[in-house]
Design a protein around this motif. Structure first.
Motif, PDB file in Angstrom:
ATOM      1  N   SER A 233       0.806  -1.222   0.000  1.00 57.57           N
ATOM      2  CA  SER A 233       0.000   0.000   0.000  1.00 57.57           C
ATOM      3  C   SER A 233       0.837   1.268   0.000  1.00 57.57           C
ATOM      4  O   SER A 233       0.321   2.339  -0.337  1.00 57.57           O
ATOM      5  N   THR A 234       2.109   1.166   0.377  1.00 58.97           N
ATOM      6  CA  THR A 234       2.936   2.368   0.520  1.00 58.97           C
ATOM      7  C   THR A 234       4.275   2.226  -0.189  1.00 58.97           C
ATOM      8  O   THR A 234       4.594   2.969  -1.118  1.00 58.97           O
ATOM      9  N   THR A 240       3.920   8.820  -1.971  1.00 60.88           N
ATOM     10  CA  THR A 240       3.406   8.362  -0.676  1.00 60.88           C
ATOM     11  C   THR A 240       2.987   9.567   0.154  1.00 60.88           C
ATOM     12  O   THR A 240       3.385  10.714  -0.125  1.00 60.88           O
ATOM     13  N   VAL A 256     -10.705   1.583   5.475  1.00 63.91           N
ATOM     14  CA  VAL A 256      -9.323   1.453   5.003  1.00 63.91           C
ATOM     15  C   VAL A 256      -8.914  -0.012   5.113  1.00 63.91           C
ATOM     16  O   VAL A 256      -8.817  -0.561   6.207  1.00 63.91           O
ATOM     17  N   ASP A 260      -5.061  -0.637   1.257  1.00 60.52           N
ATOM     18  CA  ASP A 260      -5.171   0.812   1.095  1.00 60.52           C
ATOM     19  C   ASP A 260      -4.078   1.567   1.836  1.00 60.52           C
ATOM     20  O   ASP A 260      -3.675   2.655   1.422  1.00 60.52           O
ATOM     21  N   GLY A 261      -3.632   1.026   2.965  1.00 62.75           N
ATOM     22  CA  GLY A 261      -2.645   1.736   3.758  1.00 62.75           C
ATOM     23  C   GLY A 261      -2.527   1.139   5.145  1.00 62.75           C
ATOM     24  O   GLY A 261      -3.226   0.185   5.498  1.00 62.75           O
ATOM     25  N   THR A 275       0.025   5.850   3.298  1.00 60.93           N
ATOM     26  CA  THR A 275      -0.497   5.261   2.071  1.00 60.93           C
ATOM     27  C   THR A 275       0.294   5.743   0.865  1.00 60.93           C
ATOM     28  O   THR A 275       1.192   6.590   0.989  1.00 60.93           O
ATOM     29  N   HIS A 286      -7.894   8.702  -3.869  1.00 61.32           N
ATOM     30  CA  HIS A 286      -7.840   7.581  -2.938  1.00 61.32           C
ATOM     31  C   HIS A 286      -8.273   8.008  -1.533  1.00 61.32           C
ATOM     32  O   HIS A 286      -9.088   7.352  -0.876  1.00 61.32           O
TER      33      HIS A 286
END
Length: 318
Positions: A233-234, A240, A256, A260-261, A275, A286
């Motif tokens: 996700s990151t 980022t 989330v 997603d993060g 994220t 997002h």
């Protein structure tokens, strides 16, 4: 001391929970002598269960592949968990698992005691699953092969197609499989790159033979789920951001996903989201689609980009 028949079932149960057992450890677990263990192993072989034995100080016993499936010894809660899990397995992104799950469930429910059938029936009748549609599916046989390599501590060889479509050959020391709501990932030590890597299971094509055995390394993180979540996700993105969501972490977790993060609790009114996305435009969309108020912590340029998007939207509705 257990009677012979009960002891044989207990011995089969031990073989299912661990790949290798020394004769001394089996004798201790069963409360018998090593000589009795050897006799019990011979009885299992006579019944058609292939029990392999290796000599020496590092040797022991292990249950080999054979024509018969050993009986599974499940307590009540385990049996209910397996039955309910089989009913939801089709939504977990494993190709072809739906029909297989139905067949396995039919066999299991056939032998369940009435009290357990009622528990399973109640759970199934009064539970409505709301599963994500898998973005991609991994073949069940591939998933099983990966899991076996993790269990047995054997080096794994496979072809891997990355997100850009490039095909590479990898040799890894597999550690664990991690399942998100939409995908399966393999966490492994890449021997050629001398570093930990995370691989999407649906992009893996195993190329046996595998091996040799290896000594497990210290994993890259205690919380592998969070480790994979950060990676997919990151870390995988060039753009980022660190965002403060103005809702508690428990509330944010409702919108989330791990893909997603990564969420970090702050207090009763906010949490931190780390994220990423393939570009600032997608990053803004997002975050907006999460439907909660937020503040940008970093990067500073993201705030300016959000202002530009705000002005563009204002002109569109004027």
């Amino acid at each position: 001391m257990l009677e012979t028949s009960a002891r044989l079932l207990r011995l089969l149960s031990l073989f299912q929970t661990h790949r290798d057992w020394s004769g001394a450890e089996l004798a201790r677990r069963l409360g018998v002598t090593p000589r009795t263990v050897r006799r019990d192993v011979e009885r299992l072989r006579e019944l058609g269960y292939p029990v392999n034995a290796s000599p020496g100080t590092g040797g022991g016993y292990q249950l080999g592949a054979g024509a018969r499936l050993p009986p599974l010894l499940l307590d009540d809660d385990e049996a209910v968990a397996v039955a309910v899990g089989l009913r939801t397995a089709a939504g977990q992104g494993i190709e072809g698992i739906g029909e297989t799950s139905v067949r396995a469930l039919a066999k299991l429910e056939h032998v369940l005691p009435e009290r357990l059938r009622r528990r399973v029936s109640a759970l199934n009748s009064f539970t409505v699953p709301m599963l994500h549609t898998p973005r991609s599916q991994v073949d069940a046989s591939v998933l099983t092969e990966l899991a076996n390599a993790c269990r047995d501590g054997e080096r794994l060889r496979f072809e891997y197609r990355d997100h850009g479509g490039s095909l590479t050959r990898r040799t890894v020391e597999p550690h664990r499989l991690v399942c998100t709501e939409r995908r399966w990932y393999l966490v492994a030590w890449d021997t050629d790159r001398a570093d930990w890597r995370t691989f999407r299971a649906d992009r893996i094509v195993p190329t046996p033979p595998h091996g040799p055995r290896f000594t497990p390394r210290t994993p890259p993180a205690e919380d592998l789920a969070a480790y994979v979540s950060r990676g997919v996700s990151t870390s995988a993105y060039t753009d980022t951001a660190v965002i403060r969501l103005l809702v508690p972490a428990e509330r944010a977790a409702e919108v989330v996903t791990p893909s997603d993060g990564v969420l970090e609790p702050v207090d009763d009114t906010s949490c931190i989201l780390r994220t990423g996305a393939a570009g600032p435009e997608l990053l803004v969309v997002h975050v907006l689609l999460m439907g909660v108020d937020f503040e940008v912590i970093e990067p500073a340029g993201l705030t300016e980009y959000i202002r530009a998007v705000r002005d563009r939207l204002s002109r569109a509705v004027d």
